[in-house]
Scaffold this motif. Sequence first.
Motif, short mmCIF file in Angstrom:
data_model
loop_
_atom_site.label_atom_id
_atom_site.label_comp_id
_atom_site.label_asym_id
_atom_site.label_seq_id
_atom_site.Cartn_x
_atom_site.Cartn_y
_atom_site.Cartn_z
N ILE A 176 0.85 -1.19 0.00
CA ILE A 176 0.00 0.00 0.00
C ILE A 176 0.88 1.24 0.00
O ILE A 176 1.76 1.37 0.86
N PRO A 177 0.69 2.13 -0.97
CA PRO A 177 1.54 3.32 -1.04
C PRO A 177 1.48 4.11 0.26
O PRO A 177 0.42 4.21 0.87
N LYS A 178 2.62 4.65 0.63
CA LYS A 178 2.74 5.36 1.92
C LYS A 178 1.66 6.41 2.15
O LYS A 178 1.05 6.46 3.22
N PRO A 179 1.42 7.28 1.14
CA PRO A 179 0.42 8.34 1.38
C PRO A 179 -0.96 7.75 1.70
O PRO A 179 -1.69 8.31 2.52
N VAL A 180 -1.29 6.64 1.06
CA VAL A 180 -2.59 6.01 1.33
C VAL A 180 -2.62 5.49 2.76
O VAL A 180 -3.57 5.71 3.52
N ALA A 181 -1.55 4.81 3.14
CA ALA A 181 -1.47 4.27 4.50
C ALA A 181 -1.61 5.40 5.53
O ALA A 181 -2.25 5.24 6.56
N LYS A 182 -1.02 6.51 5.19
CA LYS A 182 -1.04 7.63 6.11
C LYS A 182 -2.44 8.23 6.21
O LYS A 182 -2.96 8.48 7.29
N GLU A 183 -3.04 8.42 5.06
CA GLU A 183 -4.35 9.05 5.03
C GLU A 183 -5.39 8.22 5.80
O GLU A 183 -6.23 8.75 6.51
N TYR A 184 -5.33 6.90 5.64
CA TYR A 184 -6.34 6.06 6.28
C TYR A 184 -5.85 5.46 7.60
O TYR A 184 -6.44 4.53 8.13
N LEU A 185 -4.76 6.00 8.11
CA LEU A 185 -4.21 5.58 9.41
C LEU A 185 -4.07 4.07 9.50
O LEU A 185 -4.53 3.43 10.44
N LEU A 186 -3.45 3.48 8.48
CA LEU A 186 -3.34 2.03 8.44
C LEU A 186 -2.12 1.54 9.18
O LEU A 186 -1.03 2.10 9.06
N MET A 187 -2.30 0.48 9.91
CA MET A 187 -1.19 -0.19 10.60
C MET A 187 -0.29 -0.82 9.54
O MET A 187 -0.76 -1.17 8.46
N ASP A 188 0.96 -0.98 9.82
CA ASP A 188 1.87 -1.66 8.91
C ASP A 188 1.38 -3.08 8.67
O ASP A 188 0.89 -3.74 9.59
N ARG A 189 1.50 -3.57 7.44
CA ARG A 189 0.90 -4.86 7.09
C ARG A 189 1.47 -6.03 7.89
O ARG A 189 0.75 -6.86 8.43
N THR A 190 2.79 -6.09 7.99
CA THR A 190 3.41 -7.19 8.72
C THR A 190 2.95 -7.19 10.17
O THR A 190 2.58 -8.22 10.73
N LYS A 191 2.94 -6.01 10.73
CA LYS A 191 2.52 -5.90 12.13
C LYS A 191 1.05 -6.34 12.26
O LYS A 191 0.68 -7.04 13.21
N ALA A 192 0.25 -5.93 11.29
CA ALA A 192 -1.18 -6.25 11.35
C ALA A 192 -1.41 -7.76 11.29
O ALA A 192 -2.25 -8.31 12.01
N ILE A 193 -0.64 -8.44 10.44
CA ILE A 193 -0.82 -9.89 10.33
C ILE A 193 -0.46 -10.56 11.65
O ILE A 193 -1.18 -11.43 12.14
N LYS A 194 0.63 -10.12 12.24
CA LYS A 194 1.03 -10.71 13.52
C LYS A 194 -0.02 -10.44 14.58
O LYS A 194 -0.39 -11.31 15.37
N GLU A 195 -0.49 -9.21 14.58
CA GLU A 195 -1.41 -8.78 15.61
C GLU A 195 -2.77 -9.48 15.51
O GLU A 195 -3.40 -9.79 16.52
N VAL A 196 -3.20 -9.75 14.30
CA VAL A 196 -4.53 -10.35 14.14
C VAL A 196 -4.52 -11.81 14.58
O VAL A 196 -5.51 -12.35 15.03
N HIS A 197 -3.36 -12.45 14.47
CA HIS A 197 -3.27 -13.83 14.95
C HIS A 197 -3.10 -13.88 16.47
O HIS A 197 -3.74 -14.67 17.15
N PHE A 198 -2.20 -13.05 16.96
CA PHE A 198 -1.91 -13.08 18.39
C PHE A 198 -1.99 -11.67 18.97
O PHE A 198 -0.97 -11.03 19.20
N PRO A 199 -3.21 -11.19 19.17
CA PRO A 199 -3.38 -9.79 19.58
C PRO A 199 -2.85 -9.54 20.98
O PRO A 199 -2.91 -10.42 21.84
N ARG A 200 -2.37 -8.34 21.17
CA ARG A 200 -1.96 -7.94 22.50
C ARG A 200 -3.19 -7.54 23.31
O ARG A 200 -3.29 -7.77 24.49
N GLU A 201 -4.11 -6.91 22.60
CA GLU A 201 -5.34 -6.50 23.27
C GLU A 201 -6.40 -6.27 22.21
O GLU A 201 -6.10 -6.23 21.02
N ARG A 202 -7.62 -6.12 22.67
CA ARG A 202 -8.72 -6.01 21.72
C ARG A 202 -8.56 -4.83 20.76
O ARG A 202 -8.79 -4.95 19.57
N GLU A 203 -8.15 -3.72 21.32
CA GLU A 203 -8.08 -2.51 20.50
C GLU A 203 -7.09 -2.66 19.34
O GLU A 203 -7.39 -2.32 18.21
N SER A 204 -5.91 -3.19 19.64
CA SER A 204 -4.92 -3.34 18.58
C SER A 204 -5.35 -4.41 17.59
O SER A 204 -5.05 -4.33 16.40
#
Length: 678
Positions: A176-204
């Motif tokens: 995802i191009p940087k400006p798009v990620a920034k505009e939509y406040l997107l989490m980094d993809r790698t981090k997101a994949i890790k987080e969705v499998h083993f979340p630290r907390e509900r919010e993240s």
Amino acid sequence: MEANDKIKVIKGIGEKTEKVFHKLGIETVQDLIEHYPRGYEEFEGPAMIATIQEGTTIAIEASLMSTPKVKKVKNLQIVNAQVKDSTSSMFLTWFNMPFLQKTLRYGYHYIFRGKVIRKNGILLMEQPGIYQREDYYRLLKVLQPIYPLTEGITNTAVSKAIKQALTELEFAKDYIPKPVAKEYLLMDRTKAIKEVHFPRERESMMKARQRLVFDEFFLYSLALRKLKDKKTVLRSEYTMEERPECDQYMKSFPYSLTKAQLRVWEEIKKDLCGDYVMNRLIQGDVGSGKTVLAILSLLMAVKNGYQTSFMVPTEVLAKQHYKSLSSLSTEFGISICLLVGSMTAKEKREAYDRIKTHRADIIIGTHALIQEKVEYDRLGLVITDEQHRFGVKQREALMNKGGNPHVLVMSATPIPRTLAIILYGDLDISIVDELPAERLPIKNCVVDTNYRPKAYRFIDKQVAEGRQTYVICPMVEESEEVEAENVIEYTERLKEALASGITVEFLHGKMKPKDKNDVMERFANGEIKVLVSTTVVEVGVNVPNATVMMVENSERFGLAQLHQLRGRVGRGEHQSYCILVCGSSSKDAWERLEILNKSNDGFFIAGEDLKLRGPGDIFGIRQSGDMDFKLGDIFNDASLLKAAAVAVKSLKDKEVDSIFEANPYLEEKILYRNSNTL
Ligand code: ADP
Ligand code: MG
């Protein structure tokens, strides 16, 4: 470890386990890390036994009142234990775990966690998890991923495999191009994949999920954009003119077309007779009469000298359409050819030959239509029914079989126009927003299992009057893990329960295609009176003489799916009925079913379902069958869908190309989405 590596690279996955993973559609490490949890389990502090309620999943901290006893029933070993805390006592049961007799010790404290059920009037837990106090408290508040599973694999095994993949995989660069990620406040993809499998907390976890859903929609929109770029306003090589046969055919109907049908037919005709290639979606609720519009279009194209094809998602449906089209062959001298996977090699060869030499005007079939071996001759029109069952790629593959044929796709999915414009971005949309007037609205009821005897007498009566019935069960056969009605046993029970002489047969997806077709044919011609089936009859099946749809364990289905199922009745002149049997006492389940009870309108139902689930409710039952994204739900995540579409629109052509260049697997992957729903 690389994304494209076969999952054998994971420790503990040998040949046998690999096969089980294949059943889940997981072949590569990439597939594995995209095997997202279907929900999470969150451990709560233990409750007092005196306060627990039936139907809840809960933990208790209790001590054993005696050494557990093992009982043998048939080939099952049942362990029973009684435990107590300061407020009360209760029974616990485990199956086929005789070793517990030794490991669980009299007088010791444990934490037991499981679902509380009522058996013979008393509350007990079956198969509860067993934890030492300190282990349990460590797990408290941690979201445990729950994965979609299949026979032969446990949640722990999947979770372990994913954990290893996540630590060892070399993640690709975020696409995802940087400006798009920034505009939509997107989490980094790698981090997101890790987080969705083993979340630290509900919010993240929610933020991670949001990012990944955005991805799915973003890629989808990107693929559509590519598709659209390729073909925007193509001049038609297959121009047509109006044909008298169409009006003639229309006059032969026992009914007149609804205003909506006529309007859409005009839109289609205008496209076909125009200078440009048609790309049109017909959207209309179940039973709105889309098929005749398809048939009229086929007739028109054939009478203009072109070959046509009609692709449907199941063989049952292909056979059915084949039959309803056969009147065309006698009346208008049109030759129709069936092409489905279960045909023998010889039959297929014959079909290929007929198609190539244009001795077939209309070719109707399943995926078999887009096989390489099929060569068409002046393919001027391609139609796909139940579009949501196909991926964009399949639609494209069929198109590519001709030199830009006209395309008509049909769907019953009640998607609001704003979303349809995005999801079917490359298509013009026509809506059949009216049911045939003389159609009597279906009468509904939601009942518990005690109602069955009454329902059976009702079915007896309907059959005596010449009508037919569907009974739907969620399962094919008995299962140890899932407590729900299954087709095989239910059929036997129903044979006993209904009046003698009523032919009851079953149908399910695991049967051989030939047997399936055979049963479907006998049901269609009225020989079978009661059909006990899984949801294989969900799409498109049309037996207008069937007037009763009874759904067992209806709480286990999505509302959209139930609406589709109900759409199998109410297709003829007779009053039809839908009996939703709810196997749960949960208030939510009844409330959900009440929506169907109240309304027969697909759009209304989709909307209400959404309200009930609330935004971000990832545990809700998914709209099965609709545009199947892995995580994203087009209704629930509509705002993300819109955002992603806007983001893609704002990209420059160069940016689009560079995304695809940097990720050569992307195009293939997104376009082939949904290809395994047959
Ligand atoms: P769907 O839109 O779900 O594909 P079908 O095309 O299978 O619906 O049509 C459902 C039933 O309604 C069929 O039995 C068909 O013959 C009948 N039908 C279609 N159009 C009309 C109409 N205008 N009036 C009455 N019955 C109709
Ligand atoms: Mg249909």
